[in-house]
Motif scaffolding. Structure first.
Motif, PDB file in Angstrom:
ATOM      1  N   VAL A   1      58.952  54.131  52.517  1.00 52.18           N
ATOM      2  CA  VAL A   1      57.720  54.827  52.923  1.00 52.18           C
ATOM      3  C   VAL A   1      56.808  55.013  51.707  1.00 52.18           C
ATOM      4  O   VAL A   1      55.589  54.799  51.792  1.00 52.18           O
TER       5      VAL A   1
ATOM      6  N   ALA B   1      58.415  56.424  58.384  1.00 54.61           N
ATOM      7  CA  ALA B   1      57.919  57.796  58.187  1.00 54.61           C
ATOM      8  C   ALA B   1      58.107  58.634  59.440  1.00 54.61           C
ATOM      9  O   ALA B   1      58.250  59.860  59.359  1.00 54.61           O
TER      10      ALA B   1
ATOM     11  N   GLY C   1      55.835  63.499  58.903  1.00 56.63           N
ATOM     12  CA  GLY C   1      55.893  62.043  58.996  1.00 56.63           C
ATOM     13  C   GLY C   1      55.474  61.492  60.342  1.00 56.63           C
ATOM     14  O   GLY C   1      54.907  60.397  60.417  1.00 56.63           O
TER      15      GLY C   1
END
Length: 186
Positions: free
Chosen positions: A120, A143, A154
């Motif tokens: 991520v 995420a 996220g």
């Protein structure tokens, strides 16, 4: 309009001097644009990319805190004798599980730190630089995975990044080098 100051070029993101004219010329990519134009794909990638970076940092930090906290919580002593009504084999199995629980909790907390959130983080950096389109897509999906408390941040950030990345104009900017203006879509 007669506003003076600076404005970003929608093609390359370069800061241009706004002398108050409706049409502005970029000294970097030689593009001309109007002050009221929609932000370019390059500029649209900056904020969701930064959101992915922040999500990754929070995920790494949160999972490290959870991992160490779980190891500290499970330090309660285990009695030597089995309670009444529990046979010795069951008690020994319980003791072995109780001794392994902190290690298992730590592994569950470190998996995202070692494998999910670095992807991520790198995806957010690549998104801001208009590189590695498919890595950016994977990072946006990662995420959104519920593997830490950062999942709460996220999920919306990953959705935002996916919506931005799946836009045709944005996708086309990944096909051109970062220092060139993207070709217009047909």
């Amino acid at each position: 309009m007669t506003r003076e100051g600076s404005i970003q070029c929608p093609q390359c993101g370069q800061v241009c001097i706004d002398e108050g004219h409706d049409t502005i010329g970029c000294p970097n990519c030689q593009a001309t644009f109007h002050r009221a134009e929609e932000p370019s794909a390059t500029i649209r990638l900056k904020k969701p990319g930064m959101a992915l970076i922040l999500t990754a940092c929070l995920g790494i930090f949160g999972n490290c805190v959870l991992g160490f906290a779980s190891m500290a919580i499970h330090k309660a002593p285990i009695p030597d004798q089995a309670p009444e009504g529990v046979d010795e084999a069951t008690w020994q199995s319980y003791r072995n599980g109780k001794e392994m629980a902190p290690l298992i909790d730590f592994c569950m907390a470190t998996f995202p730190v070692l494998f999910v959130y670095p992807v991520v983080l790198i995806a957010g950096m690549q998104m801001r630089a208009r590189r590695a389109y498919y890595l950016c897509l994977i990072g946006a999906v990662f995420a959104m995975m519920p593997c830490s408390p950062a999942f709460l941040m996220g999920l919306p950030c990953g959705i935002w990044a996916l919506i931005t990345l799946l836009n045709r104009n944005v996708r086309d900017t990944f096909r051109t080098p970062p220092n060139q203006a993207p070709l217009p879509s047909p």
